[in-house]
Design an enzyme around this catalytic site. Sequence first.
Site, PDB file in Angstrom:
ATOM      1  N   HIS A  26      -5.403  28.299  33.511  1.00 56.77           N
ATOM      2  CA  HIS A  26      -4.042  28.743  33.790  1.00 56.77           C
ATOM      3  C   HIS A  26      -4.036  29.450  35.137  1.00 56.77           C
ATOM      4  CE1 HIS A  26      -5.873  32.423  32.438  1.00 56.77           C
ATOM      5  NE2 HIS A  26      -5.974  31.988  31.195  1.00 56.77           N
ATOM      6  N   ASP A  74     -10.951  41.146  31.389  1.00 56.90           N
ATOM      7  CA  ASP A  74     -12.071  41.289  30.455  1.00 56.90           C
ATOM      8  C   ASP A  74     -12.993  42.373  31.016  1.00 56.90           C
ATOM      9  OD1 ASP A  74     -11.588  38.918  28.521  1.00 56.90           O
ATOM     10  OD2 ASP A  74     -11.320  38.072  30.505  1.00 56.90           O
ATOM     11  N   HIS A  98      -6.804  31.905  36.088  1.00 56.72           N
ATOM     12  CA  HIS A  98      -8.043  31.261  36.537  1.00 56.72           C
ATOM     13  C   HIS A  98      -7.901  30.806  37.989  1.00 56.72           C
ATOM     14  CE1 HIS A  98      -8.494  30.266  32.041  1.00 56.72           C
ATOM     15  NE2 HIS A  98      -9.554  30.999  32.323  1.00 56.72           N
ATOM     16  N   SER A 140      -3.494  34.588  29.255  1.00 55.13           N
ATOM     17  CA  SER A 140      -4.728  34.280  28.527  1.00 55.13           C
ATOM     18  C   SER A 140      -4.621  32.896  27.906  1.00 55.13           C
ATOM     19  CB  SER A 140      -4.931  35.316  27.413  1.00 55.13           C
ATOM     20  OG  SER A 140      -5.894  34.860  26.485  1.00 55.13           O
ATOM     21  N   SER A 141      -5.742  32.211  27.840  1.00 58.09           N
ATOM     22  CA  SER A 141      -5.744  30.901  27.161  1.00 58.09           C
ATOM     23  C   SER A 141      -5.302  31.071  25.717  1.00 58.09           C
ATOM     24  CB  SER A 141      -7.138  30.281  27.194  1.00 58.09           C
ATOM     25  OG  SER A 141      -7.597  30.195  28.525  1.00 58.09           O
ATOM     26  N   GLN A 170     -16.541  42.804  29.642  1.00 57.03           N
ATOM     27  CA  GLN A 170     -17.348  41.652  30.067  1.00 57.03           C
ATOM     28  C   GLN A 170     -17.783  41.817  31.521  1.00 57.03           C
ATOM     29  OE1 GLN A 170     -16.405  37.375  29.136  1.00 57.03           O
ATOM     30  NE2 GLN A 170     -15.529  37.424  31.179  1.00 57.03           N
ATOM     31  N   GLN A 187     -21.029  32.773  22.107  1.00 57.92           N
ATOM     32  CA  GLN A 187     -20.265  34.021  22.213  1.00 57.92           C
ATOM     33  C   GLN A 187     -19.149  34.119  21.169  1.00 57.92           C
ATOM     34  OE1 GLN A 187     -19.085  33.042  26.377  1.00 57.92           O
ATOM     35  NE2 GLN A 187     -17.119  33.946  25.831  1.00 57.92           N
TER      36      GLN A 187
END
Length: 292
Positions: A40, A156, A43, A191-192, A159, A67
């Site tokens: 999206h 994130d 990204h 977000s996906s 992360q 994950q």
Amino acid sequence: MADSRTMQVVRTVDAIRELVSAARADGCSIGLVPTMGALHHAHVSLMDAARRDCDFTVVSVFVNPTQFGPNEDYERYPRDEAADLSTCRSAGVDAVFLPAVGEMYAPEAVTAVRVAGLTSGLCGAFRPGHFDGVATVVAKLLNIVQPDRAYFGEKDAQQLAVIRRVVIDLDMPTEVVGCPTVREESGLAVSSRNAYLSSAERVRAQSLYAALQAGRARILSGERDAESVIGTMRSVIDPAGSAKVDYVSIVEPATMQPVARIEDPVLLALAVRIGGTRLIDNLTVDPSADSL
Ligand code: AMP
């Protein structure tokens, strides 16, 4: 670089290494954007940053099974290779690495990267093993592509902190670049997983960013007690109580450890389940520098 060449699509470790070696031999610097696909515009913002800084941009698309927990959404995670390739092509990416699971994980592989401390709280507490999977796959991707820079979203945040730690602790010669969170006009972080939301849930999901904003406002009005600010944030998330809050936390940004008094920049971080969809978001607030 991509303007003068067609985008290359490769599926094996050998093939991406060959492409990167050829680009390096041409004097190119290399940028890597690791993703799980369902690409999206957030990204694309990472791809744009990579293209700005680097001569040759690689995007990896790999839904990493290690994950995901046993009851998480690995099977139903959105996958659309044709759309992803078209997004990468429009963004001017030079190469896309699309490995199959068997290409990334040999059946006999037994090595993993585990980051202690940083992963004990926040999402790490609710997703056991998740950050081991992230740290391992990112270490592998960085070893495979050996980029000068690798791009990750601040959305994130835990992360990103984990990956910064891995790169330092394992002496990897890659610069980790954090990119700002891209939001919809409503404030909802792109977000996906937003694809799972019904239209009613999408509206309820706006309460995540509203809660972060309310927390920020309390801090900038002078509140220094973290528990009190957390209380305010919790009350903004779905006051009717139909959302399930995994956590609302205020942590020190580099270590991800909770703070009691807010004196230095802090990360407000939350994870909430709206219907069957787990959403995360965060905001950094500097109590001395920010203004309302
Ligand atoms: P994913 O495909 O969800 O694993 O994400 C791939 C990369 O894109 C990660 O570094 C994410 O942090 C980043 N990313 C995902 N959503 C956003 C967003 N809304 N803003 C900025 N970066 C994002």
